[in-house]
Design an enzyme around this catalytic site. Sequence first.
Site, PDB file in Angstrom:
ATOM      1  N   GLU A  78     -18.676   9.414 -46.148  1.00  0.00           N
ATOM      2  CA  GLU A  78     -19.047  10.352 -47.190  1.00  0.00           C
ATOM      3  C   GLU A  78     -20.519  10.615 -46.971  1.00  0.00           C
ATOM      4  OE1 GLU A  78     -18.513   9.201 -51.361  1.00  0.00           O
ATOM      5  OE2 GLU A  78     -20.127  10.651 -51.585  1.00  0.00           O
ATOM      6  N   CYS A 115     -23.864  12.168 -55.279  1.00  0.00           N
ATOM      7  CA  CYS A 115     -23.289  12.956 -54.195  1.00  0.00           C
ATOM      8  C   CYS A 115     -22.618  14.210 -54.732  1.00  0.00           C
ATOM      9  CB  CYS A 115     -22.313  12.116 -53.378  1.00  0.00           C
ATOM     10  SG  CYS A 115     -21.355  10.992 -54.354  1.00  0.00           S
TER      11      CYS A 115
END
Lengths: 508, 508
Positions: free
Chosen positions: A260, A297
């Site tokens: 990620e 994020c």
Amino acid sequence: MTQNIAPILMAGSWQTVAGAGTFQPDNPALGTPLPEIYPITSRAEVLKMLEAGSEAAGTLRATNGARIAEFLEAFAAGIEKQADALVEMAHAETGLPKSPRLKDVELPRTTDQLRQAARAAREGTWHEPVRDEAKNIYSHFAPLGGPVVVMGPNNFPFAFNSVAGGDFAAAIAAHNPVIAKANLAHPGTTRLLAEIAFAAVNATGLPPATVQMFYNTPNEAGFELVSHPLVGATAFTGSKTAGLKLKAAADTAGKPIYLEMSSVNPVVVLEGALQERGDQIAQEFFASCTLGAGQFCTNPGFVIVPDTAAGKKFVADAQAKFAAANPGILLGKRVLTGLVEAVALLQKHGAKLLCGGKPAEGPAYRFANTVLLASAADFLKSPHGLQTEAFGPVALLVLSQNTAETVAIIKHLEGNLTGTIYSETTGKDDADYAAIEPHLRQRVGRLVNDRMPTGVTVSPAMNHGGPFPATGHAGFTAVGLPASIRRFTALHCYDNVRPARLPAGIRS
Amino acid sequence: MTQNIAPILMAGSWQTVAGAGTFQPDNPALGTPLPEIYPITSRAEVLKMLEAGSEAAGTLRATNGARIAEFLEAFAAGIEKQADALVEMAHAETGLPKSPRLKDVELPRTTDQLRQAARAAREGTWHEPVRDEAKNIYSHFAPLGGPVVVMGPNNFPFAFNSVAGGDFAAAIAAHNPVIAKANLAHPGTTRLLAEIAFAAVNATGLPPATVQMFYNTPNEAGFELVSHPLVGATAFTGSKTAGLKLKAAADTAGKPIYLEMSSVNPVVVLEGALQERGDQIAQEFFASCTLGAGQFCTNPGFVIVPDTAAGKKFVADAQAKFAAANPGILLGKRVLTGLVEAVALLQKHGAKLLCGGKPAEGPAYRFANTVLLASAADFLKSPHGLQTEAFGPVALLVLSQNTAETVAIIKHLEGNLTGTIYSETTGKDDADYAAIEPHLRQRVGRLVNDRMPTGVTVSPAMNHGGPFPATGHAGFTAVGLPASIRRFTALHCYDNVRPARLPAGIRS
């Protein structure tokens, strides 16, 4: 005075090893070093952990799911018992507020994830058996046969911690041992969590090398780790720069790696929505983009607004709110340096600075809340540069002349974790939504309507994933059990295998 | 006489294009060129196919699953109508027997796969929706948003054909268009199949660029194709050399690529089984390893036998059977060259040639049935070299002193599609089985008992996959519907999206 070097958890015990050097983390609220000293683990020690993890993998494969569940539950209970010490340490290392953030939100989220993983391990649903009894063929998802390397991010010292967070829980639920690499921003928190985990390992009788933990290692040793024949898979959450290097090493060896890495989380605000509730949306945007100093994020860092009176008012409102608010403390010096670089890059590619754009004064690591502006034409000239992720309280607003231009912008977007569309509630924006949605949909993992993308619900229906470079593979999610477990499994088929030799539960 | 160059199926029509050169396939039974001439497609044409496929992907995403199913069924029916012409052409191009192989086995398998994919498309089960109604979050697997590139192997001109086989069926079932690259060994068969597919596309009203097909392209254009931003994913079946290069290109761009590359399919024959039915097992091994001239990805090419009287008898029996049988016709000259190289490599790494080892005489491409022998000590000295895949009627037998040595051999095995253990039927080998199975299990996709691994049943429980380098990812299968569809999907989450905007069927 000679200071002690923290031990690493290797091959079933806490060991103080010479290593390949040391490092010392900062207190980001003071900008000064914290007292603890941590080792940089050598290649030889990394290989020792791989050997131990590989052996533990064989034992864990044959371990009952209920025993795995007991471990995860004992670990969760242990975290709750040590909550105060964990919160103190995480606060000192990350600057994140103790309450509600660390104590009341992130810590309960972490124990909840561990308990959800325990349920999945006990029920075994993640195996997803498929049966063809007539042909005597059975298949199911099984452990990888080697340890899972987890490298967690800086921004969730508990919930995504490499030795306690979502990736850890998912890897363990599928009977894989974990080799955790602490994030450099919070090694002390990671050490405390590893101590609790190791106590739970011993209390529940799992193989001692089920959980191993180190703090840092030279880059080359890290590349060897993720590409080693004995490794099962790697889960990495962090910067694109580091992630792409690890991916290259793992890919060459054919080893699974789940990453990620980056996401600007595009938000499209349509004209009807702005006319209907522009003030409210500007407030939501400001709150979401500056929450936790913007270090999520799923932070909304890229907002497309119509180049109309309502759109210009939204830009002015956002600018005023960002400029008026005190910036939060960042997780570390690297985050601050990264923001300076990212904002310079955005400006270099044609974005105009409306407010902020520089470090805030004082000893703490802080960066002024920042809004930048570009036209669609600017963006289409430098689509790659203007998608630079600025990890912090920074957003780029892009003014679009019309729906066709908005679609053109979206067609240049790289893969993202989320994509959001705000539209008017009675249907005035529906034609625009229908024109835009198909293009946004295929570029994001989670499509959101009418609210900001921060806040990743722990739900079985969640997808915290998306196309490259947001992650390494758009078919998997890092959040949401039992789906997130799938990453740490291999598909095993049994063809004409005698019934007594089949794994328990694979037959109906 | 100027011969015509075959057209490619590009952007919705059959087009004769200049291309980047031409090639002409051989008739492997005669060793002479076939009459047709095929173009090498240029980079510009490849990019044109990508653009057209990308546009078709948008339409297919919004197409009803029933319509997709109608296409797949019309295609299957069309194949049956043209069965004779297809069998003639495939026989001429591949040397495979018309009956039963092509006409009675492979062609029905192909239409069965298309119809199974049609059922999956109609029922939509591959979406696997997950619902969290309380939180208004839904997720499911969805099309990739770009065309799937399929590059099929030489050994199944129908069932794994890039424009009709399992990968094609799975990609289309998930509403993805396909750009098929024909295998160089059977371009004429692929052209006929593409004609039938295109007629079915038009008859069922799918976008014309749902199916595109070309024969060959320069390597660099191929790498650009699999790594292009507009591509959805790639499915490749073929040599490890080509597969690894394509993987490197796709990985760097973060594009999914599913590869089936190589497998020696280890078979372990235990002492009790040999004493009980050694003759029968030797016969099964001989038949499986020479079936279709050994040109199966699940061919048993690596057999571990005990270094006992029974084991030595098995070796002698196998050698006698292999030596006595006429070798079959190979698929092409490249297969023959590959066998010469592979057997030389095995010998170089210490394997002793028992029989065969060279091309057979005559105009046809054939290679003598070949048995090689090595000790466990030989193998442990050169474990990588002695796992060289020889794609044809070739096997390496390895003599093992005891169970510990067998385990040591297996621990050095790379990933394989299958792993097989033969054991005595009343339990005499059970302790050995229990010691060996865990090590073999984690290195293969399909574990088989008491029969040879050739013959991949089309079953929902099948796994035609395995750890690298057998494939690119041990979590996916290339055979078995609906599981094989998962490769060509992305996980899509809908968070707070208004009900009318959700995809049909995602809510309960």
